[in-house]
Structure formats: structure tokens, C-alpha cells
Design a protein around this motif. Sequence first.
Motif, PDB file in Angstrom:
ATOM      1  N   THR A   1       0.852  -1.181   0.000  1.00  0.00           N
ATOM      2  CA  THR A   1       0.000   0.000   0.000  1.00  0.00           C
ATOM      3  C   THR A   1       0.887   1.231   0.000  1.00  0.00           C
ATOM      4  O   THR A   1       1.796   1.339   0.828  1.00  0.00           O
ATOM      5  N   PHE A   2       0.633   2.139  -0.931  1.00  0.00           N
ATOM      6  CA  PHE A   2       1.389   3.388  -0.979  1.00  0.00           C
ATOM      7  C   PHE A   2       0.575   4.481  -0.307  1.00  0.00           C
ATOM      8  O   PHE A   2      -0.652   4.538  -0.458  1.00  0.00           O
ATOM      9  N   MET A   3       1.258   5.358   0.415  1.00  0.00           N
ATOM     10  CA  MET A   3       0.552   6.337   1.238  1.00  0.00           C
ATOM     11  C   MET A   3       1.314   7.665   1.290  1.00  0.00           C
ATOM     12  O   MET A   3       2.530   7.702   1.129  1.00  0.00           O
ATOM     13  N   LYS A   4       0.549   8.714   1.538  1.00  0.00           N
ATOM     14  CA  LYS A   4       1.121  10.018   1.853  1.00  0.00           C
ATOM     15  C   LYS A   4       0.605  10.459   3.211  1.00  0.00           C
ATOM     16  O   LYS A   4      -0.532  10.150   3.573  1.00  0.00           O
ATOM     17  N   ILE A   5       1.440  11.162   3.936  1.00  0.00           N
ATOM     18  CA  ILE A   5       1.083  11.550   5.292  1.00  0.00           C
ATOM     19  C   ILE A   5      -0.127  12.472   5.284  1.00  0.00           C
ATOM     20  O   ILE A   5      -0.281  13.304   4.385  1.00  0.00           O
ATOM     21  N   ALA A   6      -0.994  12.298   6.258  1.00  0.00           N
ATOM     22  CA  ALA A   6      -2.116  13.221   6.454  1.00  0.00           C
ATOM     23  C   ALA A   6      -1.620  14.320   7.389  1.00  0.00           C
ATOM     24  O   ALA A   6      -1.675  14.189   8.611  1.00  0.00           O
ATOM     25  N   ASN A   7      -1.092  15.377   6.813  1.00  0.00           N
ATOM     26  CA  ASN A   7      -0.418  16.413   7.609  1.00  0.00           C
ATOM     27  C   ASN A   7      -1.339  17.086   8.618  1.00  0.00           C
ATOM     28  O   ASN A   7      -0.887  17.523   9.674  1.00  0.00           O
ATOM     29  N   ASP A   8      -2.624  17.161   8.311  1.00  0.00           N
ATOM     30  CA  ASP A   8      -3.580  17.766   9.250  1.00  0.00           C
ATOM     31  C   ASP A   8      -3.783  16.906  10.491  1.00  0.00           C
ATOM     32  O   ASP A   8      -4.227  17.401  11.527  1.00  0.00           O
ATOM     33  N   LEU A   9      -3.482  15.612  10.370  1.00  0.00           N
ATOM     34  CA  LEU A   9      -3.849  14.667  11.419  1.00  0.00           C
ATOM     35  C   LEU A   9      -2.668  14.096  12.193  1.00  0.00           C
ATOM     36  O   LEU A   9      -2.785  13.831  13.391  1.00  0.00           O
ATOM     37  N   SER A  10      -1.551  13.867  11.520  1.00  0.00           N
ATOM     38  CA  SER A  10      -0.411  13.236  12.190  1.00  0.00           C
ATOM     39  C   SER A  10       0.222  14.182  13.193  1.00  0.00           C
ATOM     40  O   SER A  10       0.444  15.355  12.885  1.00  0.00           O
ATOM     41  N   PRO A  11       0.533  13.688  14.392  1.00  0.00           N
ATOM     42  CA  PRO A  11       1.246  14.540  15.362  1.00  0.00           C
ATOM     43  C   PRO A  11       2.578  14.990  14.775  1.00  0.00           C
ATOM     44  O   PRO A  11       3.215  14.256  14.009  1.00  0.00           O
ATOM     45  N   GLU A  12       2.997  16.215  15.115  1.00  0.00           N
ATOM     46  CA  GLU A  12       4.285  16.701  14.624  1.00  0.00           C
ATOM     47  C   GLU A  12       5.414  15.805  15.116  1.00  0.00           C
ATOM     48  O   GLU A  12       6.354  15.514  14.392  1.00  0.00           O
ATOM     49  N   ILE A  13       5.318  15.386  16.370  1.00  0.00           N
ATOM     50  CA  ILE A  13       6.298  14.465  16.941  1.00  0.00           C
ATOM     51  C   ILE A  13       5.513  13.379  17.665  1.00  0.00           C
ATOM     52  O   ILE A  13       4.709  13.675  18.539  1.00  0.00           O
ATOM     53  N   SER A  14       5.746  12.133  17.282  1.00  0.00           N
ATOM     54  CA  SER A  14       5.062  11.042  17.957  1.00  0.00           C
ATOM     55  C   SER A  14       5.818  10.702  19.237  1.00  0.00           C
ATOM     56  O   SER A  14       6.873  10.087  19.209  1.00  0.00           O
ATOM     57  N   LYS A  15       5.295  11.158  20.355  1.00  0.00           N
ATOM     58  CA  LYS A  15       5.943  10.928  21.640  1.00  0.00           C
ATOM     59  C   LYS A  15       5.446   9.611  22.218  1.00  0.00           C
ATOM     60  O   LYS A  15       4.409   9.547  22.871  1.00  0.00           O
ATOM     61  N   LEU A  16       6.175   8.552  21.947  1.00  0.00           N
ATOM     62  CA  LEU A  16       5.796   7.235  22.417  1.00  0.00           C
ATOM     63  C   LEU A  16       6.659   6.858  23.612  1.00  0.00           C
ATOM     64  O   LEU A  16       7.880   6.969  23.568  1.00  0.00           O
ATOM     65  N   SER A  17       6.028   6.404  24.668  1.00  0.00           N
ATOM     66  CA  SER A  17       6.773   6.017  25.868  1.00  0.00           C
ATOM     67  C   SER A  17       7.551   4.732  25.592  1.00  0.00           C
ATOM     68  O   SER A  17       7.299   4.017  24.622  1.00  0.00           O
ATOM     69  N   ASN A  18       8.492   4.444  26.462  1.00  0.00           N
ATOM     70  CA  ASN A  18       9.278   3.226  26.332  1.00  0.00           C
ATOM     71  C   ASN A  18       8.583   2.020  26.945  1.00  0.00           C
ATOM     72  O   ASN A  18       9.121   0.916  26.927  1.00  0.00           O
ATOM     73  N   LYS A  19       7.396   2.240  27.508  1.00  0.00           N
ATOM     74  CA  LYS A  19       6.665   1.136  28.117  1.00  0.00           C
ATOM     75  C   LYS A  19       6.171   0.175  27.035  1.00  0.00           C
ATOM     76  O   LYS A  19       5.940   0.552  25.898  1.00  0.00           O
ATOM     77  N   LYS A  20       6.008  -1.073  27.441  1.00  0.00           N
ATOM     78  CA  LYS A  20       5.515  -2.088  26.517  1.00  0.00           C
ATOM     79  C   LYS A  20       4.137  -1.682  26.018  1.00  0.00           C
ATOM     80  O   LYS A  20       3.290  -1.232  26.787  1.00  0.00           O
ATOM     81  N   LYS A  21       3.886  -1.833  24.725  1.00  0.00           N
ATOM     82  CA  LYS A  21       2.618  -1.414  24.130  1.00  0.00           C
ATOM     83  C   LYS A  21       2.317  -2.263  22.908  1.00  0.00           C
ATOM     84  O   LYS A  21       3.181  -2.978  22.386  1.00  0.00           O
ATOM     85  N   ILE A  22       1.089  -2.162  22.455  1.00  0.00           N
ATOM     86  CA  ILE A  22       0.723  -2.740  21.164  1.00  0.00           C
ATOM     87  C   ILE A  22       0.202  -1.611  20.286  1.00  0.00           C
ATOM     88  O   ILE A  22      -0.163  -0.540  20.767  1.00  0.00           O
ATOM     89  N   PHE A  23       0.203  -1.862  18.984  1.00  0.00           N
ATOM     90  CA  PHE A  23      -0.295  -0.890  18.025  1.00  0.00           C
ATOM     91  C   PHE A  23      -1.557  -1.442  17.371  1.00  0.00           C
ATOM     92  O   PHE A  23      -1.745  -2.653  17.264  1.00  0.00           O
ATOM     93  N   GLU A  24      -2.383  -0.522  16.922  1.00  0.00           N
ATOM     94  CA  GLU A  24      -3.565  -0.905  16.167  1.00  0.00           C
ATOM     95  C   GLU A  24      -3.519  -0.186  14.830  1.00  0.00           C
ATOM     96  O   GLU A  24      -3.452   1.040  14.772  1.00  0.00           O
ATOM     97  N   LEU A  25      -3.520  -0.975  13.775  1.00  0.00           N
ATOM     98  CA  LEU A  25      -3.539  -0.436  12.413  1.00  0.00           C
ATOM     99  C   LEU A  25      -4.983  -0.434  11.937  1.00  0.00           C
ATOM    100  O   LEU A  25      -5.623  -1.481  11.860  1.00  0.00           O
TER     101      LEU A  25
END
Length: 248
Positions: free
Chosen positions: A120-144
Motif C-alpha cells: 500500500t502506498f501512502m502520503k502523510i495526512a499532515n492535518d492529522l499526524s502529530p508533529e512528533i510522535s511521543k511514544l513512551s518506552n513502556k511495553k505497548k501494542i499498536f492498532e492499524l
Amino acid sequence: MKILKHSLFLFLILLTFSLSAQDTRYFEMRTYTAHEGKRAKLVSRFENHTLELFEKNGIENIAYFVPTDLSDYTITFILAYPDEDSRDILWEKFVNDPEWKKVHKDSEADGPLVANIEQTFMKIANDLSPEISKLSNKKKIFELRTYHLHPGKVEAINARFRDYTREIFSRYRMTNVMYWYTVEKDGKQPKLVYLLAHKNERWAKYAFSKFGEDADWNKVRAISEMDGPIVEKLDSKYLMTLPFSPMK
């Protein structure tokens, strides 16, 4: 006149800064289905060779995932190119790299590792994506999550996420990570694709149940869908990062 010139100068500076802040990278999400019993070897090839060879050939590694569902033997990864025009050039450079050819041949001496490839090819949604994704170092899962939209509803979904949905997600400790719109080669309407981070899968399901009950969300949804529903179909998949993934 001096004030006018000064105001125009400031406007141009702000415009330049705004444009420079836009993420113009071209993203590719690839999902590999491994042949039976071959996923561990495929993961090892990524870790020990492929990531480094991508970077060597100008391709940026963003994230590498496997599903939380242990019966799903896929690997999903996201790459970035400087822009759309550079994608095919850099990919051809990679696949023709003598080092990659050797790695590929040696790793498949006992048979191919990959049974199927989805891209899948994609372009960033600039209006929606955080400028900086501040993700903690704690264990986590992602949802696509992928939204297939009703015709003509791209602006409606963009406005709803921009002005309301992301903030309501945050109320329930769902972390907004990245948002994209797909690039459809056949000219079809793009889909919205995004990543959320959760502390675990159980929390993700609970958080979405609370989100669905949120009074503000239900009000926003009702108003935004006065002219008809926006989302035709939703795909969701829980993922965990591989140890070598740049995004963790």
C-alpha cells in the motif's frame, strides 16, 4: 508602505515555515505472508541484512510489526522515500544491489521465504499526524486501522479527525501515532490509514467501548453524518513491534 512590506515579509516567513513543516515523504506499507515455518528466518533476514541494505540505498525504515494473533504468520513493515518520484528509483537500486542479491539467494537456499506480498502506498495526512510522535518506552501494542470511505467523504473524515476524533481518543489513553491517506494507482478515492498505540489489547477494546459511549463523540458523529454515513468499512489489526523496529 514600510508596515505593509514588513507584514508581507513576516507572512512569507510564516508561509515558508509552514510549507517546510509539511511531511512530503512517500510511504510504502508492505505485508509479507511467510511460507509455513519460514517466518523466523524471514525476520532474521530483516534484522541482520535487509534493514541495513534499505538504508544503504536511501530507503528509510519506519516500523516493523508482527500481529498479536499468533496464528497470523505475516510481517507488516512501513518504509519511507524522500518523495513519490524517488520510490521506483530507490527500490530498483535496492533489488539490484549485489549484496542484497547474495543475501536473498543464500537465505532461500532451502526454498522461498515469502508466499505473498501486499503493498500500500501512502502520503502523510499532515492535518492529522502529530508533529512528533511521543511514544513512551513502556511495553505497548499498536492498532492499524483502515477506513474505506463512502464516495466524496475524504474531506468529511479529515475534518472529523482533525477537529474532534483524535482528541476524544486521547481521553481514553489511546495514543495517536501516524495518519496517512492511500495513493490509489487506479484513481479510486483514497482510504484513511492510521496507527494508534495502546498499553495492551484488552485496554484497546475497553477504550474503544468507552469511546463509542462518549457523549461528545456521538454528538459529533451525528452532526458530521447528517448528509449520510462517512465510513463504509473498517479494517483493524493489532500489532506488536519487532525488537529491531525503529518505531517501538
